[in-house]
Design an enzyme around this catalytic site. Structure first.
Site, PDB file in Angstrom:
ATOM      1  N   LYS A 126      -1.717  38.783 -28.188  1.00 47.76           N
ATOM      2  CA  LYS A 126      -0.563  38.974 -27.494  1.00 47.76           C
ATOM      3  C   LYS A 126       0.664  40.143 -27.856  1.00 47.76           C
ATOM      4  O   LYS A 126       0.765  40.993 -26.526  1.00 47.76           O
ATOM      5  CB  LYS A 126      -0.289  37.672 -26.727  1.00 47.76           C
ATOM      6  CG  LYS A 126      -1.216  36.875 -26.461  1.00 47.76           C
ATOM      7  CD  LYS A 126      -1.418  37.635 -24.471  1.00 47.76           C
ATOM      8  CE  LYS A 126      -3.114  36.827 -24.209  1.00 47.76           C
ATOM      9  NZ  LYS A 126      -3.272  37.752 -22.588  1.00 47.76           N
ATOM     10  N   SER A 161      -3.688  33.116 -33.831  1.00 46.18           N
ATOM     11  CA  SER A 161      -4.063  34.817 -33.947  1.00 46.18           C
ATOM     12  C   SER A 161      -4.099  34.955 -32.095  1.00 46.18           C
ATOM     13  O   SER A 161      -4.479  36.914 -32.137  1.00 46.18           O
ATOM     14  CB  SER A 161      -6.108  34.400 -33.801  1.00 46.18           C
ATOM     15  OG  SER A 161      -6.141  33.123 -33.706  1.00 46.18           O
ATOM     16  N   TYR A 162      -3.958  34.497 -31.450  1.00 43.79           N
ATOM     17  CA  TYR A 162      -3.497  34.638 -30.445  1.00 43.79           C
ATOM     18  C   TYR A 162      -2.558  35.190 -30.443  1.00 43.79           C
ATOM     19  O   TYR A 162      -1.746  36.355 -29.131  1.00 43.79           O
ATOM     20  CB  TYR A 162      -3.502  33.037 -29.130  1.00 43.79           C
ATOM     21  CG  TYR A 162      -3.053  33.285 -27.914  1.00 43.79           C
ATOM     22  CD1 TYR A 162      -4.180  34.391 -27.034  1.00 43.79           C
ATOM     23  CD2 TYR A 162      -2.246  32.826 -27.458  1.00 43.79           C
ATOM     24  CE1 TYR A 162      -3.932  34.083 -25.934  1.00 43.79           C
ATOM     25  CE2 TYR A 162      -1.887  32.634 -26.373  1.00 43.79           C
ATOM     26  CZ  TYR A 162      -3.280  33.156 -24.862  1.00 43.79           C
ATOM     27  OH  TYR A 162      -2.786  33.444 -23.914  1.00 43.79           O
ATOM     28  N   ALA A 163      -1.374  34.802 -31.283  1.00 43.26           N
ATOM     29  CA  ALA A 163       0.558  34.850 -31.266  1.00 43.26           C
ATOM     30  C   ALA A 163       0.673  36.232 -31.017  1.00 43.26           C
ATOM     31  O   ALA A 163       0.461  37.905 -30.698  1.00 43.26           O
ATOM     32  CB  ALA A 163       1.270  34.265 -31.297  1.00 43.26           C
ATOM     33  N   ALA A 164      -0.476  36.740 -32.152  1.00 40.60           N
ATOM     34  CA  ALA A 164      -0.513  37.602 -32.808  1.00 40.60           C
ATOM     35  C   ALA A 164      -0.963  38.691 -32.069  1.00 40.60           C
ATOM     36  O   ALA A 164      -0.786  40.425 -31.976  1.00 40.60           O
ATOM     37  CB  ALA A 164      -1.145  38.016 -33.937  1.00 40.60           C
TER      38      ALA A 164
END
Length: 249
Positions: free
Chosen positions: A156, A151-154
């Site tokens: 960002k 979720s964080y990577a998406a």
């Protein structure tokens, strides 16, 4: 005093990287408006930056779009302009890809991507007047695809995408839009290192410069550069402030 007379907004500015940027910019002469949900830490950071330049504090939930325009309006009412927008705030939860839920995705996009998008749109008219600077935040989690960071990577990488679009569209108007992708020794990382010293040592050993960045001295100083006149010919770029961990082109 590379930012003398400039006015900036920093989301997530009460602690960690946001606090480091607020201090670095205030020391260079900028009026800084801190936006955060932590009142205690926000007040402490406001006191600290006020030693150098008058600032403001907004205790607001920026996952709610309705809270964003009033912040910008109050900053303009007090200081008369807006030169710098730093979209730093972001919250997320870790889980494997198959265990990532819609609630986790909504948290990450709702606190990181959407506030960045809404702040940029709301600030655009003022940044156009001032030929201002936008500093958004990327992450090695998205660039390298770190496990458990779906979720964080998406979110960002979505922020990186709109940053490049805005850089292309706003460049003719003199607005610079860039990203910082940091590794920093924040309060949360310090707490984690105490509980997991072996993992922390392994992480540090994988950084070519063999240390984590300091929120003010390393990340903050880079943000000062991107907010200053020295970066006029840089836009749409991801600046890796990670000790050499990731090399991109």
């Amino acid at each position: 005093m590379r930012l003398e007379g400039k006015v900036g907004i920093i989301t997530g500015g009460a602690s960690g990287i946001g606090r480091g940027i607020a201090l670095a910019m205030a020391k260079e002469g900028a009026h800084i408006a801190i936006v955060d949900i932590n009142e205690e830490k926000g007040n402490q950071t406001l006191r600290d930056i006020s030693q150098y330049k008058e600032g403001m504090l907004f205790i607001r939930d920026i996952s709610k779009k309705a809270n964003i325009h009033p912040i910008i309006n109050e900053v303009i009412d007090k200081f008369g302009k807006l030169d710098i927008l730093v979209n730093n705030a972001h919250a997320s939860k870790q889980a494997s890809f198959v265990e990532t839920t819609m609630e986790m995705m909504e948290l990450s996009f709702g606190t990181g991507f959407y506030p960045t998008f809404h702040f940029m749109k709301a600030a655009y008219p003022e940044l156009k007047k001032s030929k201002g600077k936008v500093i958004n935040f990327a992450s090695g989690a998205g660039i390298s695809g770190q496990p458990t960071q779906t979720s964080y990577a998406a979110a960002k990488e979505a922020i990186r995408a709109i940053t490049r679009v805005a850089a292309n569209e706003w460049g003719p108007e003199g607005i610079n839009v860039n990203l910082i992708s940091p590794i920093a020794l924040t309060e949360g990382v310090e707490a984690w290192s105490e509980n997991h010293p072996e993992l922390y040592e392994q992480m540090v050993n994988n950084i070519p410069l063999r240390r984590l960045g300091q929120p003010e001295e390393d990340i903050g100083r880079t943000a000062v550069f991107l907010a200053s006149d020295d970066s006029h010919y840089i836009t749409g770029q991801t600046i890796m402030v990670d000790g050499g961990s990731i090399k991109i082109y």
